[in-house]
Write a protein that holds these residues in place. Structure first.
Motif, short mmCIF file in Angstrom:
data_model
loop_
_atom_site.label_atom_id
_atom_site.label_comp_id
_atom_site.label_asym_id
_atom_site.label_seq_id
_atom_site.Cartn_x
_atom_site.Cartn_y
_atom_site.Cartn_z
N PRO A 277 -5.19 -43.65 -11.60
CA PRO A 277 -5.72 -42.18 -11.43
C PRO A 277 -4.87 -41.26 -11.29
CG PRO A 277 -5.68 -43.63 -9.22
CD PRO A 277 -5.45 -44.70 -10.49
N ILE A 278 -5.26 -40.25 -11.52
CA ILE A 278 -4.45 -38.81 -11.83
C ILE A 278 -4.69 -38.09 -10.64
CG2 ILE A 278 -3.93 -36.85 -13.21
CD1 ILE A 278 -5.03 -38.47 -15.63
N ARG A 279 -3.64 -37.88 -9.79
CA ARG A 279 -3.72 -37.01 -8.47
C ARG A 279 -3.88 -35.65 -8.85
NH1 ARG A 279 1.10 -40.01 -7.33
NH2 ARG A 279 0.65 -41.67 -5.74
N LEU A 280 -5.01 -34.98 -8.42
CA LEU A 280 -5.49 -33.63 -8.60
C LEU A 280 -4.64 -32.62 -7.61
CD1 LEU A 280 -9.44 -33.84 -9.05
CD2 LEU A 280 -7.55 -34.50 -10.82
N LYS A 281 -4.76 -31.47 -8.14
CA LYS A 281 -3.93 -30.43 -7.15
C LYS A 281 -4.85 -29.29 -6.99
CE LYS A 281 0.25 -31.83 -9.57
NZ LYS A 281 1.42 -31.17 -10.36
N SER B 183 -19.11 -38.39 -4.51
CA SER B 183 -18.47 -37.14 -3.86
C SER B 183 -17.18 -37.66 -3.59
CB SER B 183 -19.03 -36.45 -2.94
OG SER B 183 -19.53 -37.16 -1.79
N TYR B 184 -15.99 -37.02 -3.38
CA TYR B 184 -14.76 -37.18 -2.85
C TYR B 184 -14.24 -35.76 -1.95
CZ TYR B 184 -15.26 -39.82 -7.04
OH TYR B 184 -15.72 -40.60 -8.28
N SER B 185 -13.46 -36.08 -1.05
CA SER B 185 -12.85 -35.39 -0.32
C SER B 185 -11.52 -34.91 -1.15
CB SER B 185 -12.17 -35.73 0.88
OG SER B 185 -11.15 -36.63 0.80
N GLY B 186 -11.32 -33.37 -0.93
CA GLY B 186 -10.19 -32.82 -1.60
C GLY B 186 -8.82 -33.57 -1.31
N GLU B 187 -8.75 -33.98 0.01
CA GLU B 187 -7.56 -34.88 0.36
C GLU B 187 -7.75 -36.49 -0.55
OE1 GLU B 187 -5.81 -36.76 4.49
OE2 GLU B 187 -8.09 -36.94 4.05
N TYR B 188 -8.62 -36.88 -0.66
CA TYR B 188 -8.58 -38.12 -1.51
C TYR B 188 -8.20 -37.77 -2.92
CZ TYR B 188 -10.54 -42.27 -3.80
OH TYR B 188 -10.55 -43.31 -4.81
#
Length: 731
Positions: free
Chosen positions: A669-673, A701-706
């Motif tokens: 997975p690629i970490r978003l920012k 759905s995903y939390s921004g933290e995740y």
């Protein structure tokens, strides 16, 4: 407003007096932004030095203690950290300014006199520091324009004198910086036509590293005037201190980076003094161009976002406005077209769904028809064979097809095989006793000549006068200056400077009369992109190389310095990638097409039409949002970046396969920012080719933290070489 400025000046002077005392006899001048402070100090002899550039202190009184905190080797000259280093006296390092006085003396000594500060709005302050020579009536004003929120400083100098006759300026920098750190890493750029913006990293060692251009026009062709410096380590994306620098000048530039014997870095930036000794007359003011710099303590990513925000707000023409998607005819026809062919392409533009049709090179000249790049340049009358009814018929046909009409020009250039060259050889930059040497079979007109400036302005003005509905200009500039000589100028060493001044004068006149018409800054690619030029243009052309794989790397590097709204990207036939890949890459900026639409297969046409609809929905996020670079194509098999809106509620993620060896793809997975860790987001794939299915479950759905900790896998592979996803907050 005037009362507010006076109050600011009073408080500034009072603060300086409080930091001065008879015991240490010094004046401290802190030039502060929201995060940083550039601190100057005038000592008991009024010699002005830079004693600090870094994060600002909460207690400004402590700046006075900085100068005594270092224990480095002795500076016997007391000039290493001069705020604007003169030559000919004590200085033994690279100077910012070198002069020969009217009496032939080559020395210059600049002493601090006073300073003022004016607050132009809540975010912008202009500091002016006055320096004078105690012996000669010679002055320099140092200007520091501070954009507080963006941590950006524009610096320039104004040089003048009251000597009996002219003074020769042999060097005249805009800025002089001084940095302290354990080590410095330079990330510079180099290239050529179709190979622009290649990064090159090196550790700065003792001596001078010079970035410069002597091309006259297209000054950034071989070496762009932008760079970054990692302070203490190589520049990182999201951590560490990094300094961005950029010259705001469209001609020859010179940036000297000198690591001195104390291991500190001196940066001197400005116009190139190559072949440009300037005869400054008494009471004449010589104003240097601006040098822009930005210090970030959170890596390249933060620096880019601040620079983009600043550019849209203060510098790029209509930086918060709209842009036109377009269809260009160049690769569909090159020089071989007529009215009938163009009418068909105008219908293509309508069928595709773009806003504008752009007619490129080849529409002008009759005695020497513009049927190739070997003739006609300079003769800006409509070619009667190709367009018997003039440009007006194309404008009218565009209106029928509900699209706007734009046109290509290259008004600064001329070809020997032209009526302009025959009638006005004195308008051409060339040495009278030398063989002419051509770049793309052409020469440069002498814009130091006011008559030539009038001619170039008239090229633009006539097009708009004859075609009031004209909606777009592509302004090209393909030649560099060879055999530099002006029949107009008496002093040939002024030519490189006066050429650029003449260009800006023309552009000022164009914008005074046509302030809102979109114009592309083209120069056979990125040969002329800088923030002085971008005050007059809505966008620039990064490269003639439109191979989408190459463009990923180019656009990645340009993204460090220029916002997406300013970057013109076209879908063409270059490269071996499928149409979807080409469209996806071009969407990372201002989208255009340069293809034969009526020859597309049905699914290809439908994909382009649907992609345009998607683009029109998400373009505000791309143009005005914050950019986050996620996976560097130079270091990974997948390149990925994203744009996020101000509210952190919507975003767009672009991911591409850049290496297909051994089943490469987005294996992890690629970490978003840039998201809100407490918000929930859904991710939906868009730009899906007809008949294909997505592998992204948009119902999750995903939390921004995740997403910022674990990441998201766009499922990039050889079968899914480009993936575009929309990310949206879940209410």
């Amino acid at each position: 407003m005037r009362l507010k400025i006076y109050k600011q000046q009073f408080l500034f002077c009072l603060f300086s007096l409080l930091l001065s005392s008879p015991a240490i006899a010094q004046t401290i001048i802190p030039i502060e932004s929201s995060t940083n402070a550039l601190v100057l100090q005038a000592d008991k002899n009024n010699e002005l030095a830079i004693i600090y550039f870094g994060m600002k202190l909460s207690n400004p009184a402590e700046y006075a203690q900085i100068a005594g905190a270092s224990r480095q080797a002795n500076d016997f000259s007391r000039m290493l950290n001069a705020a604007y280093t003169p030559s000919g006296t004590k200085n033994v390092m690279e100077p910012a300014i070198t002069v020969i006085h009217a009496d032939g003396n080559t020395s210059l000594d600049l002493r601090y006199v006073d300073q003022t500060v004016a607050q132009t709005d809540e975010n912008v302050k202009l500091y002016t520091i006055n320096l004078k020579d105690p012996v000669y009536p010679f002055s320099v004003k140092l200007h520091y324009k501070v954009y507080s929120k963006e941590d950006i400083i524009e610096q320039w100098s104004v040089i003048s004198h009251e000597e009996n006759t002219e003074v020769s300026l042999h060097k005249f920098a805009s800025a002089n910086l001084y940095l302290k750190a354990d080590e410095f890493w330079l990330n510079q750029y180099h290239g050529d036509w179709a190979r622009e913006m290649n990064p090159e990293m090196s550790k700065l060692t003792h001596g001078i590293k010079t970035l410069d251009s002597k091309l006259g026009t297209r000054a950034n062709l071989l070496q762009p005037s932008v760079f970054m410096i990692g302070i203490g380590e190589e520049p990182q994306e999201d951590a560490g201190s990094v300094l961005y620098g950029a010259m705001e000048w469209s001609g020859n530039f010179r940036i000297d980076l000198e690591l001195d014997f104390q291991d500190n870095l001196r940066i001197i930036a400005g116009m190139n003094n190559y072949a440009s000794t300037y005869a400054l007359q008494p009471n004449e003011e010589f104003e240097t161009p601006k040098f822009l710099y930005l210090l970030s303590h959170n890596g390249k990513g933060e620096a880019s976002r601040k620079l983009h925000s600043w550019a849209r707000e203060y510098k790029l023409l209509d930086g918060k406005g709209d842009r036109l998607t377009l269809l260009n005819n160049w690769e569909a026809t090159y020089f071989n077209f007529n009215e009938e062919k163009l009418f068909k392409l105008l219908k293509d533009a309508s069928d595709l769904g773009v806003d504008l049709f752009l007619l490129d090179d080849g529409w002008f000249a009759n005695k020497y028809p513009r049927n190739s790049d070997r003739s006609g340049l300079g003769d800006w009358q409509v070619n009667k064979t190709k367009l018997p009814n003039g440009v007006g018929s194309l404008v009218k046909e565009a209106r029928k097809n509900d699209v706007k009409f734009g046109i290509w020009i290259e008004p600064e250039m001329v070809q020997p095989k032209s009526e302009l060259y025959e009638n006005h050889p004195d308008w051409v930059i060339k040495q009278p006793k030398r063989e002419e040497h051509y770049f793309r079979n052409q020469l440069v007109l002498d814009l130091s000549n006011p008559e030539v400036q009038d001619f170039v302005f008239k090229v633009v003005d006539d097009l708009f006068t004859e075609n009031p509905e004209l909606a777009y200009i592509k302004w090209d500039c393909n030649s560099v200056i060879y055999n530099a000589n002006s029949e107009y100028l008496e002093n040939q060493s002024h030519l490189y400077i006066e050429y650029v001044r003449g260009l800006y004068n023309v552009l000022e006149r164009v914008r005074a009369k046509y302030p809102t018409v979109p114009m592309m800054l083209c120069s056979g690619g990125g040969g002329r992109v800088d923030y002085a030029a971008l005050q007059y243009f809505t966008e620039f052309w990064p490269s003639d190389n439109t191979d989408p794989l190459e463009r990923i790397y180019m656009q990645w590097e340009y993204s460090h310095f220029y916002p997406a709204i300013s970057t013109a990207n076209h879908v063409t036939e270059w490269g071996r990638q499928p149409l979807k890949f080409r469209v996806d890459v071009a969407m990372m900026g201002k989208l255009g097409f340069d293809i034969v639409v009526h020859e597309l297969e049905d699914n290809d046409l439908k994909f382009c039409q649907d992609a345009l609809k998607n683009y029109n929905e998400i373009k505000p996020i791309i143009w005005y949002g914050d950019l986050y670079r996620l996976a560097d194509p130079k270091e990974n098999s997948v390149a990925s970046l994203m744009y996020v809106d101000d509210d952190k509620e919507s975003g767009v993620i672009f991911s591409y396969l850049v290496n297909n060896r051994y089943g490469a793809g987005s294996k992890l997975p690629i970490r978003l920012k840039g998201l809100d860790p407490d918000k929930q987001y859904s991710i939906t794939e868009i730009n899906i080719y007809p008949g294909r299915r997505t592998r992204i479950d948009g119902k999750n759905s995903y939390s921004g933290e995740y997403l910022m900790t674990i990441g998201f896998n766009p499922e990039v592979s050889a079968r899914r070489a480009s993936v575009v996803c929309e990310i949206t907050v879940v209410e």
